[in-house]
Write an enzyme that holds these catalytic residues in place. Structure first.
Site, mmCIF file in Angstrom:
data_model
loop_
_atom_site.group_PDB
_atom_site.id
_atom_site.type_symbol
_atom_site.label_atom_id
_atom_site.label_comp_id
_atom_site.label_asym_id
_atom_site.label_seq_id
_atom_site.Cartn_x
_atom_site.Cartn_y
_atom_site.Cartn_z
ATOM 1 N N ASP A 179 31.641 37.453 42.570
ATOM 2 C CA ASP A 179 31.396 37.276 41.135
ATOM 3 C C ASP A 179 32.529 37.933 40.328
ATOM 4 O O ASP A 179 32.358 38.997 39.756
ATOM 5 C CB ASP A 179 30.038 37.914 40.793
ATOM 6 C CG ASP A 179 29.710 37.852 39.315
ATOM 7 O OD1 ASP A 179 30.196 36.930 38.633
ATOM 8 O OD2 ASP A 179 28.970 38.738 38.842
ATOM 9 N N PHE B 122 36.684 34.320 37.188
ATOM 10 C CA PHE B 122 38.092 34.064 36.897
ATOM 11 C C PHE B 122 38.262 33.246 35.614
ATOM 12 O O PHE B 122 37.527 32.290 35.361
ATOM 13 C CB PHE B 122 38.747 33.312 38.062
ATOM 14 C CG PHE B 122 38.798 34.100 39.333
ATOM 15 C CD1 PHE B 122 39.503 35.287 39.417
ATOM 16 C CD2 PHE B 122 38.147 33.643 40.472
ATOM 17 C CE1 PHE B 122 39.564 36.009 40.600
ATOM 18 C CE2 PHE B 122 38.205 34.354 41.663
ATOM 19 C CZ PHE B 122 38.914 35.546 41.723
ATOM 20 N N ASP C 222 41.851 32.147 33.579
ATOM 21 C CA ASP C 222 43.294 32.302 33.424
ATOM 22 C C ASP C 222 43.902 30.902 33.413
ATOM 23 O O ASP C 222 43.173 29.903 33.347
ATOM 24 C CB ASP C 222 43.847 33.154 34.573
ATOM 25 C CG ASP C 222 45.073 33.984 34.169
ATOM 26 O OD1 ASP C 222 45.985 33.402 33.558
ATOM 27 O OD2 ASP C 222 45.103 35.188 34.464
ATOM 28 N N PRO D 254 45.438 27.445 34.848
ATOM 29 C CA PRO D 254 44.873 26.709 35.984
ATOM 30 C C PRO D 254 45.411 27.125 37.347
ATOM 31 O O PRO D 254 44.633 27.324 38.283
ATOM 32 C CB PRO D 254 45.229 25.255 35.651
ATOM 33 C CG PRO D 254 45.230 25.220 34.157
ATOM 34 C CD PRO D 254 45.816 26.538 33.736
ATOM 35 N N GLN E 102 20.341 43.408 29.779
ATOM 36 C CA GLN E 102 20.188 41.963 29.715
ATOM 37 C C GLN E 102 19.350 41.591 28.503
ATOM 38 O O GLN E 102 18.321 42.212 28.216
ATOM 39 C CB GLN E 102 19.511 41.432 30.991
ATOM 40 C CG GLN E 102 20.261 41.743 32.270
ATOM 41 C CD GLN E 102 21.511 40.917 32.431
ATOM 42 O OE1 GLN E 102 21.799 40.040 31.632
ATOM 43 N NE2 GLN E 102 22.276 41.210 33.462
#
Length: 236
Positions: A63, A66, A68, A70, A192
Site C-alpha cells: 500500500d 504511487f 507520479d 507514468p 477514519q
C-alpha cells in the site's frame, strides 16, 4: 465456509520497524488473513520486510499509493510485481495515462499483482475536497475516479465501504472494492471519518476489508481476527 475471495481480511501492519511487524505477523495465521505493508513500514524496513512476511506464508498488499509521472509509477509497480506482492495500489488522480502505462508494464510478467487505485482517502470529508477545488459531491468524485480506473484496465479501487454499492452499480460486480475504515462496533473510529462495521461492509458488497488497530492493538490479535471473520461469515 469457503468464499471466492477468502481470506477477505487484510491486516494493516502500521508499524515503524520490522521487528514489531514480524512479531505481530507471527501471532496471526496466513490462512485467515492477508497483510498490508504501508509507507511507514516500507520506508523503515524496505523490500526485505516484504520478503520476510511472504516467507511466513502471507499474501501482501503493498500500500504505497504511487502517484507520479507514468513511467515512474509503472516501473515502481513492476518492481512490486517482481517482489511477488498480491496487490499494489496507485492514486487514481494520477490519471488514465499513468494507469494504462502501469497496466501495460506488468501484463507480460509471470506474476501480475492485482492493480488497485485509490479514489478518495477514507480520512477525507466533503469540505476538504471542496478546498482542493473538486466540484460536486464526494460520491460523485469517487464514481468519476472509479470509472476512470476501470476503463484504464485496473482490477478495482480502494474506497470507503459507503461508496461500494454505487461503485459496483457503475463498474460491475466483478470490479473489486478494497475498503479501509473498517471498525467493529466496539472499536474507536480513530482517524477514519467514513467507517462501517465488517458485517455492514460485506453486506453491501465489499470484497476485501482492511483492518488495523482493532486487530493489531488487541490483547489477543488472532482471537480478534477470528471474531471479525466470524462476524462476516468467513468461519462458522
Amino acid at each position: 465456509m469457503t468464499l471466492l475471495h477468502s481470506p477477505r481480511i487484510v491486516v494493516a501492519l502500521d508499524y515503524a520497524d520490522a521487528a514489531s511487524a514480524l512479531a505481530l505477523a507471527r501471532q496471526l495465521d496466513p490462512k485467515a488473513c492477508r497483510l498490508k505493508v504501508g509507507k511507514e513500514l516500507f520506508t523503515c524496513a524496505g523490500p526485505a520486510i516484504v520478503e520476510q512476511l511472504q516467507a511466513l506464508g502471507f499474501s501482501l498488499f503493498l500500500d504505497l499509493k504511487f502517484h507520479d509521472i507514468p513511467n515512474t509509477v509503472a516501473q515502481a509497480v513492476r518492481a512490486a510485481a517482481e517482489l511477488g506482492v498480491w496487490m499494489v495500489n496507485v492514486h487514481a488522480s494520477g490519471g488514465r495515462r499513468m494507469m494504462e502505462t502501469t497496466r501495460e508494464r506488468v501484463e507480460g510478467l509471470s506474476h501480475r499483482p492485482l492493480l488497485i487505485a485509490v479514489t478518495v482517502l477514507t480520512s477525507m470529508q466533503q469540505d476538504e475536497l471542496a478546498e482542493l477545488g473538486v466540484q460536486g459531491t464526494l460520491e460523485q468524485h469517487v464514481l468519476r475516479l472509479a470509472a476512470l480506473t476501470r476503463s484504464s484496465g485496473f482490477d478495482g479501487v480502494v474506497s470507503s465501504a459507503q461508496e461500494v454499492q454505487p461503485i459496483k452499480q457503475a463498474c460491475g460486480a466483478g470490479f473489486l472494492t478494497v475498503t479501509p475504515g473498517i471498525r467493529p462496533a466496539s472499536a474507536a473510529a480513530d482517524d477514519q471519518a467514513r467507517i462501517l462495521t465488517p458485517a455492514e461492509a460485506i453486506a453491501i458488497g465489499s470484497d476485501y476489508l482492511v483492518v488495523g488497530r482493532p486487530i493489531t492493538r488487541a490483547e489477543d490479535p488472532l482471537a480478534a481476527l477470528h471474531a471479525i471473520r466470524q462476524e462476516i461469515g468467513e468461519v462458522v
